[in-house]
Motif scaffolding. Structure first.
Motif, PDB file in Angstrom:
ATOM      1  N   GLN A   1      31.611 113.906  47.574  1.00 23.30           N
ATOM      2  CA  GLN A   1      31.481 112.700  48.390  1.00 23.30           C
ATOM      3  C   GLN A   1      31.741 113.051  49.853  1.00 23.30           C
ATOM      4  N   PRO A   2      30.889 112.591  50.778  1.00 22.35           N
ATOM      5  CA  PRO A   2      31.173 112.827  52.199  1.00 22.35           C
ATOM      6  C   PRO A   2      32.426 112.051  52.611  1.00 22.35           C
ATOM      7  N   PRO A   3      33.018 112.414  53.748  1.00 28.37           N
ATOM      8  CA  PRO A   3      34.230 111.726  54.182  1.00 28.37           C
ATOM      9  C   PRO A   3      33.978 110.269  54.565  1.00 28.37           C
ATOM     10  N   ASN A   4      35.030 109.485  54.463  1.00 22.49           N
ATOM     11  CA  ASN A   4      34.984 108.081  54.847  1.00 22.49           C
ATOM     12  C   ASN A   4      35.298 107.969  56.340  1.00 22.49           C
ATOM     13  N   TYR A   5      34.531 107.158  57.042  1.00 18.02           N
ATOM     14  CA  TYR A   5      34.746 106.950  58.470  1.00 18.02           C
ATOM     15  C   TYR A   5      34.965 105.476  58.750  1.00 18.02           C
ATOM     16  N   GLU A   6      35.712 105.201  59.798  1.00 19.58           N
ATOM     17  CA  GLU A   6      35.898 103.849  60.314  1.00 19.58           C
ATOM     18  C   GLU A   6      35.431 103.858  61.760  1.00 19.58           C
ATOM     19  N   VAL A   7      34.538 102.946  62.096  1.00 16.68           N
ATOM     20  CA  VAL A   7      34.029 102.827  63.459  1.00 16.68           C
ATOM     21  C   VAL A   7      34.512 101.481  64.012  1.00 16.68           C
ATOM     22  N   ASP A   8      35.379 101.517  65.012  1.00 18.41           N
ATOM     23  CA  ASP A   8      35.942 100.311  65.624  1.00 18.41           C
ATOM     24  C   ASP A   8      35.196 100.036  66.920  1.00 18.41           C
ATOM     25  N   VAL A   9      34.584  98.862  67.022  1.00 15.26           N
ATOM     26  CA  VAL A   9      33.783  98.515  68.199  1.00 15.26           C
ATOM     27  C   VAL A   9      34.367  97.252  68.848  1.00 15.26           C
ATOM     28  N   PRO A  10      34.695  97.301  70.133  1.00 17.34           N
ATOM     29  CA  PRO A  10      35.201  96.099  70.811  1.00 17.34           C
ATOM     30  C   PRO A  10      34.164  94.971  70.762  1.00 17.34           C
ATOM     31  N   ILE A  11      34.658  93.738  70.546  1.00 15.77           N
ATOM     32  CA  ILE A  11      33.791  92.566  70.528  1.00 15.77           C
ATOM     33  C   ILE A  11      34.346  91.522  71.494  1.00 15.77           C
ATOM     34  N   ARG A  12      33.447  90.650  71.937  1.00 22.57           N
ATOM     35  CA  ARG A  12      33.888  89.548  72.793  1.00 22.57           C
ATOM     36  C   ARG A  12      33.061  88.326  72.447  1.00 22.57           C
ATOM     37  N   SER A  13      33.705  87.186  72.574  1.00 21.16           N
ATOM     38  CA  SER A  13      33.036  85.924  72.293  1.00 21.16           C
ATOM     39  C   SER A  13      32.110  85.579  73.448  1.00 21.16           C
ATOM     40  N   THR A  14      30.899  85.169  73.117  1.00 18.62           N
ATOM     41  CA  THR A  14      29.964  84.721  74.149  1.00 18.62           C
ATOM     42  C   THR A  14      30.156  83.229  74.416  1.00 18.62           C
TER      43      THR A  14
ATOM     44  N   THR B   1      33.153 100.474  58.082  1.00 19.27           N
ATOM     45  CA  THR B   1      33.669 101.609  57.312  1.00 19.27           C
ATOM     46  C   THR B   1      32.692 101.994  56.214  1.00 19.27           C
ATOM     47  N   ASP B   2      32.602 103.256  55.956  1.00 22.61           N
ATOM     48  CA  ASP B   2      31.865 103.790  54.809  1.00 22.61           C
ATOM     49  C   ASP B   2      31.818 105.303  54.917  1.00 22.61           C
ATOM     50  N   TRP B   3      31.060 105.900  54.047  1.00 26.61           N
ATOM     51  CA  TRP B   3      30.917 107.351  53.998  1.00 26.61           C
ATOM     52  C   TRP B   3      29.861 107.809  54.994  1.00 26.61           C
ATOM     53  N   ALA B   4      30.071 109.000  55.559  1.00 21.79           N
ATOM     54  CA  ALA B   4      29.080 109.595  56.459  1.00 21.79           C
ATOM     55  C   ALA B   4      29.312 111.092  56.502  1.00 21.79           C
ATOM     56  N   ASP B   5      28.278 111.818  56.859  1.00 22.83           N
ATOM     57  CA  ASP B   5      28.375 113.273  56.953  1.00 22.83           C
ATOM     58  C   ASP B   5      29.055 113.747  58.231  1.00 22.83           C
ATOM     59  N   SER B   6      29.093 112.882  59.258  1.00 16.90           N
ATOM     60  CA  SER B   6      29.675 113.290  60.542  1.00 16.90           C
ATOM     61  C   SER B   6      30.032 112.051  61.358  1.00 16.90           C
ATOM     62  N   ARG B   7      30.761 112.269  62.444  1.00 19.76           N
ATOM     63  CA  ARG B   7      31.084 111.177  63.358  1.00 19.76           C
ATOM     64  C   ARG B   7      29.823 110.541  63.918  1.00 19.76           C
ATOM     65  N   SER B   8      28.876 111.378  64.326  1.00 19.13           N
ATOM     66  CA  SER B   8      27.653 110.827  64.920  1.00 19.13           C
ATOM     67  C   SER B   8      26.846 110.044  63.886  1.00 19.13           C
ATOM     68  N   ALA B   9      26.844 110.504  62.628  1.00 23.07           N
ATOM     69  CA  ALA B   9      26.138 109.773  61.570  1.00 23.07           C
ATOM     70  C   ALA B   9      26.820 108.429  61.299  1.00 23.07           C
ATOM     71  N   ALA B  10      28.143 108.402  61.368  1.00 20.81           N
ATOM     72  CA  ALA B  10      28.886 107.153  61.166  1.00 20.81           C
ATOM     73  C   ALA B  10      28.550 106.151  62.267  1.00 20.81           C
ATOM     74  N   LEU B  11      28.558 106.608  63.494  1.00 18.30           N
ATOM     75  CA  LEU B  11      28.241 105.730  64.624  1.00 18.30           C
ATOM     76  C   LEU B  11      26.807 105.219  64.527  1.00 18.30           C
ATOM     77  N   LYS B  12      25.889 106.095  64.170  1.00 22.45           N
ATOM     78  CA  LYS B  12      24.482 105.704  64.039  1.00 22.45           C
ATOM     79  C   LYS B  12      24.312 104.660  62.939  1.00 22.45           C
ATOM     80  N   ALA B  13      24.960 104.881  61.795  1.00 22.82           N
ATOM     81  CA  ALA B  13      24.850 103.936  60.682  1.00 22.82           C
ATOM     82  C   ALA B  13      25.435 102.576  61.056  1.00 22.82           C
ATOM     83  N   ALA B  14      26.588 102.574  61.731  1.00 25.74           N
ATOM     84  CA  ALA B  14      27.205 101.311  62.150  1.00 25.74           C
ATOM     85  C   ALA B  14      26.280 100.549  63.094  1.00 25.74           C
ATOM     86  N   HIS B  15      25.696 101.271  64.029  1.00 26.58           N
ATOM     87  CA  HIS B  15      24.794 100.634  65.001  1.00 26.58           C
ATOM     88  C   HIS B  15      23.553 100.079  64.299  1.00 26.58           C
ATOM     89  N   GLU B  16      22.986 100.839  63.377  1.00 27.36           N
ATOM     90  CA  GLU B  16      21.777 100.410  62.669  1.00 27.36           C
ATOM     91  C   GLU B  16      22.021  99.145  61.844  1.00 27.36           C
TER      92      GLU B  16
END
Length: 113
Positions: free
Chosen positions: A3-16, A28-43
């Motif tokens: 299983q690839p490692p689990n990553y947590e991506v914390d993104v600041p939010i603000r109310s509009t 949060t979920d599994w990803a092969d790398s930090r960049s893959a985690a960030l890409k998946a979160a964004h997608e």
């Protein structure tokens, strides 16, 4: 296959809708790398936003199991220029403050604005 490692991506939010109301959206979920985690979160966030704008249900089970089921209209994520900054958590109107974030798998991946 391991299983690839689990990553947590914390993104600041603000109310509009309520100026000054801020928080953090956590992916949060599994990803092969930090960049893959960030890409998946964004997608998955982009897919949730598009679905909500079109009046559709928020999709579940994006790339590798990532999803944005906690998507809330009226909140905007402050995505940085797609570069994670380990060891910092952005604070609006100030310099980044130290946090519990690190670049290790299984630890939060905080984003700098």
């Amino acid at each position: 296959m391991t299983q690839p490692p689990n990553y947590e991506v914390d993104v600041p939010i603000r109310s509009t809708e309520t100026p000054g109301l801020e928080g953090v959206h956590v992916f949060t979920d599994w990803a092969d790398s930090r960049s893959a985690a960030l890409k998946a979160a964004h997608e998955v966030y982009d897919a949730a936003h598009a679905a909500a704008e079109a009046g559709h249900e928020i999709p579940h089970g994006g790339p590798g199991g990532w999803s944005a089921c906690g998507y809330r209209p009226g909140w905007e994520l402050d995505w940085p220029p797609r570069r994670p900054a380990p060891g910092t958590t952005p604070t609006a109107g100030s310099t980044p403050a130290p946090s519990r974030c690190s670049s290790a798998p299984g630890q939060p991946l905080c984003l700098a604005a």
